[in-house]
Design an enzyme around this catalytic site. Structure first.
Site, PDB file in Angstrom:
ATOM      1  N   GLU A 265    -102.611 -54.275 -52.502  1.00 52.18           N
ATOM      2  CA  GLU A 265    -102.318 -55.697 -52.694  1.00 52.18           C
ATOM      3  C   GLU A 265    -101.189 -55.735 -53.705  1.00 52.18           C
ATOM      4  OE1 GLU A 265    -103.542 -59.111 -55.402  1.00 52.18           O
ATOM      5  OE2 GLU A 265    -105.352 -58.460 -54.341  1.00 52.18           O
ATOM      6  N   CYS A 302    -102.758 -63.047 -58.908  1.00 54.02           N
ATOM      7  CA  CYS A 302    -102.112 -62.745 -57.630  1.00 54.02           C
ATOM      8  C   CYS A 302    -102.034 -63.958 -56.723  1.00 54.02           C
ATOM      9  CB  CYS A 302    -102.842 -61.601 -56.927  1.00 54.02           C
ATOM     10  SG  CYS A 302    -104.630 -61.823 -56.843  1.00 54.02           S
TER      11      CYS A 302
END
Length: 525
Positions: A265, A302
């Site tokens: 990620e 994020c």
């Protein structure tokens, strides 16, 4: 809990072989006791071999036994949450109350995965019984279930010291799948990492499992991470961090004699699209809410909604004014590490060097590594001409784009690379525009939010935390939610087996009472 700073390899505490470090309090710049050990290639080999030794027994634990182990970890996390939160706050400069909540949510994730294991649906048990009388050729009995890949390496993240770290969702989902875990702890929060690791280490012992089910390593620079990715007994890797770091690990794993999956990620700006009727009806509300959510964790999340796009028209001035007023309220706060702060400063300079105009800012920083809250504005023409304006600025900065019309909004939407999420604000008159925007977003993200924001995110069975490159290295999977277990599983078919040799989930009597696909029909037979 007494912190020793040792590496935890299986049941053993291992002293430093490659130097030591101390944690840094980013709010004061002071180093924090104790010394934390670094290891090297020998410690990597020891941990991975232990994990490989543990794999056959752990991957064949029954669903009830494995679920009870996950619940034991959850109970132990809850028991140390105050201590864990206090240490995480000391090592990050963020509030302890935030980490108490993070510890509680992480324990809940382990409990949810325990439920997943007990239900057994992750095994995808499938039975095609023998058909001896079938013509022109008989069919032999075929039975399929998913099995764990093998030992998994988890790289702890820097921005969420619990939920994306040692006891985070990657570790929980890998253990749920039946895979032993070796965690490479993040050096930004070694004390919080050790507390979590000791919880899991003790749970392994109390559950009577092989000691190799879990290990914690730490090392300087990139050497220890490279050694973990290179080790021939490692079967998969997870990573949360920068695109450069994630792709370096991914490419390294593909160059191995036996390539392995690396689930990364990496980067996302989580664009927010405000369609005209929604802008006119709720422009001020959307502008204020955007800034509030973007500044969570000092913009170090994020899922931060970093870029808002709207057509210049009724409501745009109100949105801009409300966002500007809101950002002025947000005090500068300490960022997670000096390196993250320095990168934030450089990226703001890059943003402004590429034409973004600063239209709002919070109070000036008071400490060396405080991140100042910033609001920038660009035009749609600038976004289309300069792709760097669409790249992530990790920290408390938000970009508002003023577009000329719906066609430009759609053109800008097509210019985005892969994202973890995207948001659409719309009212009933916006339906035709929403229908045109939706397929563009579907191609670029794994999660589309309607009339809300990208943060927070629920951890559930329907969660997707993933998207096309560069948000992740494999858009078929999620790193958050119950579906995260799928990363660590592969199918095995057992053909023409006697019943007594079959795994329990596939035996004819269905002793675990699982839902199974039998001759194409879902049944508990």
């Amino acid at each position: 809990m007494t912190l020793t700073g040792h590496l935890l390899i299986g049941a053993a505490e291992v002293a430093a072989t490659a130097g030591t470090m101390k944690a840094l309090d980013p709010a004061t710049g002071e180093l924090i006791e104790p010394e934390f050990a670094f290891g090297g290639a020998a410690e990597v080999d020891r941990a991975v071999r232990l994990a490989d030794d543990a794999f056959d027994s752990y991957s064949h634990t029954g669903t009830a036994e494995r679920a009870a182990f996950l619940e034991l970890i959850a109970d132990r996390l809850e028991a140390v949450k105050d201590e864990l939160a206090a240490r995480a706050a000391l090592e990050t400069g963020l509030p302890a109350a935030q980490f108490e909540g993070e510890a509680h949510r992480t324990a809940a994730v382990f409990r949810k995965f325990a439920t997943v294991v007990r239900q057994g649906r992750f095994l995808q048990a499938t039975i095609d019984p023998a058909q001896a009388d079938r013509r022109p050729t008989p069919r032999l009995d075929h039975r399929l279930q998913k099995v764990a890949l093998g030992p998994v390496v988890v790289f702890g993240a820097g921005n969420f010291p619990i939920s994306y770290s040692v006891a985070g969702g990657d570790t929980a989902s890998a253990l749920a799948a039946g895979a032993p875990v070796i965690v490479k702890a993040h050096n930004a929060h070694p004390g919080a990492s050790e507390i979590q690791a000791r919880v899991i280490q003790q749970a392994v012992a109390d559950a009577g499992l092989h000691e190799g089910v879990f290990s914690l390593l730490r090392g300087p620079g990139n050497d220890i991470g490279e050694a973990l990715v290179d080790h021939p007994l490692v079967s998969a890797v997870t990573f949360t961090g920068s695109e450069a770091g994630g792709m370096a690990l991914y490419r390294r794993a593909q160059r191995r004699p036996a390539p392995i999956p690396v689930f990364t990620e990496m980067t996302s700006v989580n664009p927010t699209f405000v369609l005209p009727s929604a802008l006119a009806a709720r422009g001020a509300e959307i502008g204020a809410d955007l800034v509030q959510r973007a500044m969570y964790n000092v913009g170090q999340a994020c899922l931060k909604p970093a870029v808002l796009l709207a057509v210049d028209g009724p409501g745009f001035a109100e949105l801009r004014e409300a966002a500007t007023a809101e950002v002025r309220k947000v005090a500068a706060r300490t960022m997670l590490t000096p390196g993250i702060h320095d990168a934030y400063t450089r990226n703001v300079q890059r943003l402004e060097g590429n034409g973004a105009t600063r239209i709002g800012e919070g109070p000036a920083p008071l400490r060396a590594w405080d991140g100042q809250s910033l609001l920038h504005e660009v035009t749609g023409d600038q976004l289309l001409a300069e792709p760097e304006l669409l790249e992530e600025v990790f920290g408390p900065a938000v970009l508002v784009a003023r577009l000329t019309g719906l066609e430009q909004l759609l053109d800008v939407a097509r210019a985005f690379r892969g994202q973890l999420s995207a948001t659409m604000h719309a009212e009933t008159p916006d339906r035709a525009a929403a229908e045109r925007l939706l397929p563009i977003l579907e191609r670029r993200t794994g999660r589309i939010v309607f009339n809300a924001f990208s943060i927070p995110q629920e951890v559930s069975y329907a969660t997707t935390h993933g998207g096309p490159f560069p948000a992740t290295s494999d858009s078929r999977f999620t790193s958050v939610g119950m579906g995260a277990i799928e990363r660590f599983l592969r199918p095995v078919t057992y053909q023409n087996f006697p019943d007594e040799l079959l795994p329990e989930p596939l035996r004819e009597a269905n002793p675990l009472h699982l839902w199974r696909l039998r001759d194409g029909e879902l049944t508990q037979r």
